[in-house]
Design a protein around this motif. Structure first.
Motif, PDB file in Angstrom:
ATOM      1  N   GLU A  65       6.986   7.196   0.667  1.00 37.73           N
ATOM      2  CA  GLU A  65       6.878   5.892   0.026  1.00 37.73           C
ATOM      3  C   GLU A  65       5.421   5.450  -0.077  1.00 37.73           C
ATOM      4  N   ALA A  66       5.187   4.541  -1.005  1.00 32.96           N
ATOM      5  CA  ALA A  66       3.860   3.963  -1.142  1.00 32.96           C
ATOM      6  C   ALA A  66       3.823   2.649  -0.375  1.00 32.96           C
ATOM      7  N   THR A  67       2.666   2.336   0.174  1.00 31.59           N
ATOM      8  CA  THR A  67       2.545   1.071   0.896  1.00 31.59           C
ATOM      9  C   THR A  67       1.358   0.295   0.368  1.00 31.59           C
ATOM     10  N   ALA A  68       1.315  -0.997   0.751  1.00 33.97           N
ATOM     11  CA  ALA A  68       0.251  -1.864   0.260  1.00 33.97           C
ATOM     12  C   ALA A  68      -1.115  -1.388   0.744  1.00 33.97           C
ATOM     13  N   GLU A  69      -1.172  -1.043   2.049  1.00 36.97           N
ATOM     14  CA  GLU A  69      -2.486  -0.661   2.577  1.00 36.97           C
ATOM     15  C   GLU A  69      -3.008   0.653   1.964  1.00 36.97           C
ATOM     16  N   ARG A  70      -2.121   1.421   1.295  1.00 39.37           N
ATOM     17  CA  ARG A  70      -2.565   2.652   0.640  1.00 39.37           C
ATOM     18  C   ARG A  70      -2.926   2.426  -0.827  1.00 39.37           C
ATOM     19  N   GLY A  71      -3.006   1.179  -1.200  1.00 45.67           N
ATOM     20  CA  GLY A  71      -3.394   0.901  -2.587  1.00 45.67           C
ATOM     21  C   GLY A  71      -2.378   1.432  -3.573  1.00 45.67           C
ATOM     22  N   GLY A  72      -1.138   1.448  -3.177  1.00 47.58           N
ATOM     23  CA  GLY A  72      -0.089   1.884  -4.093  1.00 47.58           C
ATOM     24  C   GLY A  72       0.059   3.392  -4.197  1.00 47.58           C
ATOM     25  N   LYS A  73      -0.703   4.112  -3.377  1.00 47.92           N
ATOM     26  CA  LYS A  73      -0.575   5.572  -3.426  1.00 47.92           C
ATOM     27  C   LYS A  73       0.466   6.023  -2.417  1.00 47.92           C
ATOM     28  N   ARG A  74       1.208   7.080  -2.796  1.00 46.42           N
ATOM     29  CA  ARG A  74       2.271   7.535  -1.911  1.00 46.42           C
ATOM     30  C   ARG A  74       1.720   8.399  -0.785  1.00 46.42           C
TER      31      ARG A  74
END
Lengths: 897, 110
Positions: B65-74
């Motif tokens: 899944e993608a998360t907010a802290e990853r800048g939308g990257k999975r």
């Protein structure tokens, strides 16, 4: 039911996709910047993971400090890129380790198929060596006179008739240079050369120097001769000075400095050596041994040279070279030069001789390959340069095509190998490399062999071309680059095509050895047709050239130079007078001599014309005129059909009486008998008009390139140059001993020098003979290369069809059946090649023949002969290969299936 | 056999992937290594080893899944393959085997 949305990804996999509209992160300075770097330099497939991880860490590091987060982000992303590239590079290195494997495998393949490898390498090497030799030749021919620093600005003054509109004669008059220099500011300086063979002596060392020229002092400044001693520019500014080459210096002054020494000229003058130069390079159209200052001409012992030869506008004895100023309008100057005779020559003489005279400029750099008449030394021929370049390309194409053909044809035997390699994981790139390396190795081996062939063939090549090439010429950068270039081109064409072609087979097809996959037959067929056509054309051309040359050499010329010895007097008055007063009588009574005569020219030489008028002509015109003494016609076997020969007893015979040839009589509309007694006036002065006293049968005085022209023989003793002696019987050596004895008795101060008239006449066909020999050599080579290809191809077909023929045998086919079945294809191809090449041979052959006034006609038997020879070549190969079929035992052949 | 051999860091990363199963991805692995072994490694080193092992066929990966802290990257989750687990256990066997052969004296143990 699942609420997950599935998205299609490549490679196809179903990945749960979660919407995250509000999870966007504010990009900072560094992330924005480095994002670009990452995007460009990091593989896209891995980018998302890396960016995600970097972002996550960044977020976390922000908690401690912004600076730390930025720094680590930057450091990590750069480190990731560097690491990736380092990894790629080491991977590449690992790949290149494969090279040694490619090389090893290539050698194994070559050793396994020795026959084909040798065929390939030898065929390519032959083609390459031809190309390299021709490159040497063409490179040399096109390099003429380029070594002169001012070559671009140097022109030769050629004369020609205004009607023709171009300069057709290399000589001009000695008076022109100064007049042009005074009146045309575009001309910076002028150089005059007067070819004047002279007797040169230092004490008892005495030789005729044929390459002796009187030249202006500008010879040393306008041209770039290499001066080894003395002051070049100053060398010829004083009278009685000489510039000699090193070889000449060594000849007259062995092991002592020659500079400043004196040499005796023609036994009566002493000239001082003021400079020594290197001999002109091989690629100089001007070739000299000794240069004497033109300042010495006013005191020269030869009266004609002193007077009109050097000063009359219409006495054409000099070569004139003009150095033009930079940036001038050349076209304008050429236009203005056409007016020069009218403006600057004596008006009376202009009316008489000058109306049609045109002065033309020929660039120095064009002289060698576009020679005109009266060149000092024989020059080259642009057509030959072109023809040989084309042959070089043809031979190379045949060689390449052979290679290509053999490789693709044999692909089927290698298909299993390819399939296996693929099956155990070789990529298409691996296979391409493999084949590329094979062709590179074969190409390099062929190049080495070609170099050896060139090296060994150089003396032969020199003999054929009449040029001088040395080992050093093979070490020039140009030559090495050229050979590398050619071999690269060859391997590219011959090797890379199969590399791509073979590598693309599917492993499964390849392993099955599907023969349908071994290339299209029509390509192979058309290649064979092309090779045959080229061979037929070259063989036919060789025959044609040979026939035309022997036709020219054997044609009845109307004169006979057989057993005629020629002693040049070079116009030296003492020699001429001695001959006329005493020598002739002494020679004529020798038992070994039939007759002797003195004259201006010996057959083959290009004489001048004299402007004159015959009875009944409205206007003066130029007649080719040869000055001869008594018995000249007899000595050369020229037949008189009316009238009589000149006689020393009749005064008019040595003035303006003439003998004419049949063509001239026909031109005037006279029968030979009518011609006798007709008035002849030389120079239109009305003084002492002579008459026609004899008419000769037509004869070819020059080569058969030119037609017989109206010719006048004059008995006026002004230009006597050569003594001709016809030997009686077959004992030439004895005759020579007798003649020399007589000579020594009368003229001990002159060396006894002679040559044979027939040899010097044959010399004029040097170009054709040369051309014929070069053509013969290269066409032989081209045909050998083509036949090598055919050997390879038929050998391969035999292998492929061995089983088929085994079955035929078992079913009762006789040997002749087998041979017909086997050779039918090749014979068909040969027939097609004949159909293609015949018209080409006829068209090109006729073009070439048109350059001769007297020529053989193009006949079908030449093509037939060429066809038979190439057919015979094929036949031998076919029989050789067919014996393999005929002697094979079906039991052995068919056992494996 | 040449090829199945695991480097020390490769082995460490593989073990950590196992520990974090099934949620092993770059940052998590790096953190785990830091906490378990006190070794500070860079993210790119971890990525390089992960990709190398994946190329060798010891690890497999899929996007998570993608998360907010990853800048939308999975995230990319790694798991050990069959070949990987074989290689790991072979490495362990080899070590065990070697350990068992070392005489105590050699290790200065009484």
């Amino acid at each position: 039911m699942s609420t997950l949305v599935y998205e299609l990804h490549w490679p196809i996999q179903l990945i749960p996709y979660v919407k995250n509209s509000n999870q966007h992160i504010e990009p900072t300075y560094s992330t924005r910047r480095l994002g670009v770097i990452l995007k460009w330099w990091y593989p896209a497939a891995l980018l998302e993971e890396l960016e995600g991880d970097l972002n996550e860490e960044y977020r976390e590091n922000l908690k401690s400090s912004k600076f730390k987060a930025e720094w680590l982000y930057a450091k990590d992303s750069i480190a990731a890129v560097l690491r990736h590239w380092l990894w790629s590079f080491t991977n590449y290195l690992k790949q290149s380790i494969m090279i040694s494997n490619y090389v090893k495998t290539s050698f194994r393949v070559m050793l396994r198929h020795k026959f084909y490898s040798v065929l390939n390498i030898v065929g390519l090497a032959l083609g390459l060596s031809c190309c390299l030799l021709i490159f040497l030749f063409v490179n040399h021919e096109t390099s003429y006179d380029k070594f002169h620093q001012k070559a671009e600005k140097l022109y030769r003054l050629n004369l020609g008739s205004i009607e023709r509109g171009y300069g057709s004669y290399a000589k001009s008059s000695g008076a022109m240079a100064q007049v042009l220099l005074d009146n045309y500011p575009e001309i910076e300086s002028a150089v005059r050369l007067r070819h004047f063979p002279s007797l040169v002596a230092n004490g008892d060392t005495r030789f005729y120097e044929d390459k002796f020229f009187f030249v202006d002092s500008t010879m040393m400044t306008a041209f770039s001769w290499e001066v080894v001693a003395g002051n070049g520019p100053e060398a010829l500014t004083q009278p009685n000075t000489l510039v000699i080459t090193e070889e000449v210096a060594q000849k007259y002054f062995p092991n002592e400095p020659a500079l400043g020494k004196q040499l005796s000229i023609d036994n009566v003058m002493n000239f001082e050596i003021t400079a020594i130069v290197k001999s002109p390079p091989r690629n100089s159209h001007l070739d000299f041994d000794i240069l004497a200052s033109t300042m010495s001409i006013p005191t020269h012992h030869s009266e004609p040279l002193r007077t009109y030869q050097s000063h009359s506008w219409y006495a054409v004895y000099f070569y004139t070279y003009l150095l033009l100023k930079p940036g001038i309008d050349l076209e304008n100057l050429e236009l203005k030069l056409l007016d020069a005779p009218r403006l600057y020559s004596d008006p009376e003489q202009y009316e008489l001789y000058g109306r049609r005279q045109g002065l033309y400029l020929q660039p120095l750099l064009d002289i060698h390959l576009d020679p005109v008449s009266a060149e000092i030394t024989p020059q080259g021929n642009m057509t030959y340069v072109w023809i040989f370049s084309v042959i070089a390309v043809l031979i190379l194409v045949v060689g390449c095509v052979n290679y290509l053909n053999l490789v693709t044809a044999r692909a089927s035997t290698r298909l299993k190998e390819i399939g296996l390699r693929k099956a155990i994981g070789a990529s298409r790139a691996n296979l391409k490399y493999q084949f590329a390396w094979e062709s590179i190795i074969i190409g390099s081996l062929a190049l080495v062999l070609a170099w050896v062939i060139v090296l060994l063939g150089l003396p032969l090549f020199n003999a054929i071309t009449g040029k001088q090439f040395y080992f050093e010429d093979l070490l020039t950068l140009e030559f090495i680059l050229a050979s590398m270039g050619v071999v690269t081109l060859t391997t590219m064409i011959g090797g890379l095509y199969p590399a791509f072609y073979l590598a693309k087979f599917q492993a499964a097809t390849a392993i099955k050895g599907d023969s349908a996959a071994t290339g299209k037959a029509w390509i192979r067929k058309s290649v064979v047709v092309m090779q045959f056509s080229i061979s037929v054309i070259l063989i036919a051309a060789t025959f044609l050239i040979h026939r035309q040359t022997s036709f020219m050499l054997s044609k009845d010329l109307g004169l006979n130079t057989d057993k005629v010895i020629v002693i040049p007097t070079r116009g030296v008055a003492e020699l001429n007078n001695t001959y006329l007063s005493t020598l002739k009588h002494q020679l004529d009574v020798l038992p070994t001599v039939q007759s002797s005569a003195i004259g201006e020219l010996s057959p083959g030489e290009l004489g001048g014309g004299i402007i004159a008028r015959f009875e009944g002509m409205a206007e003066n015109r130029n007649f080719k005129t040869i000055i001869i003494g008594t018995d000249y016609l007899d000595t050369y076997g020229i037949e008189l059909i009316a009238g009589r020969d000149f006689s020393e007893e009749i005064v008019e015979d040595t003035l303006e009486n003439v003998i004419i040839n049949e063509t001239l009589a026909n031109l005037m509309g006279w029968t030979p008998e009518e011609a006798l007694g007709k008035k002849y006036d030389f120079g239109d002065d009305g003084i002492n008009p002579g008459q026609v006293i004899g008419v000769t049968k037509d004869f070819h005085f020059r080569t058969l390139h030119t037609e017989i022209v109206p010719t006048v023989f004059s008995g006026n003793h002004r230009f006597l140059q050569k003594i001709a002696i016809k030997v009686k019987g077959d004992n030439l050596p004895e005759a020579l001993v007798d003649i020399e004895e007589v000579w020594k008795g009368q003229l001990p101060q002159y060396p006894f020098e002679y040559y044979f008239a027939d040899e010097s006449l044959t010399q004029l066909y040097f170009n054709e003979k040369n051309f014929g020999r070069i053509f013969l050599t290269f066409s032989t080579l081209a045909i050998s290369v083509a036949l090598l290809g055919l050997i390879g191809l038929t050998a391969f077909f035999v292998e492929k069809r061995l089983k088929e023929f085994g079955i035929r045998k078992v079913l009762g086919a006789t040997d002749s059946h087998l041979f017909v079945a086997f050779s039918r294809n090749v014979v068909q191809l040969l027939a097609v090649a004949l159909v293609i090449s015949s018209p080409l041979v006829i068209i090109l052959g006729n073009r070439w023949l048109e350059t001769f006034s007297y020529r053989i006609s193009m006949s079908a038997d030449i093509i037939l002969l060429a066809a038979i020879i190439s057919g015979l070549g094929c036949f031998v190969i076919l029989i050789w290969q067919a014996t393999r079929i005929i002697f094979s035992n079906p039991a052995d052949v068919l056992r494996n299936d | 056999m040449k090829g199945t051999y695991l480097g020390e860091f490769e082995e460490l990363v593989m073990l950590v992937v196992g520990v974090l199963h099934p949620k092993a991805y770059g940052v998590a692995i790096k953190k785990q290594i830091l906490s378990q072994t006190k070794r500070k490694v860079t993210l790119s080193a971890v990525h390089a080893v992960l990709h190398r092992l994946e190329n060798k066929g010891y690890l497999t990966s899929e996007f998570g899944e993608a998360t907010a802290e990853r800048g939308g990257k999975r995230k990319k989750y790694f798991t050990i393959t069959m070949a990987g687990s074989k290689a790991l256990s072979m490495a362990m066997e080899t070590r065990k085997d070697l350990w068992s052969q070392i005489p105590n004296v050699a290790l200065h143990r009484s």
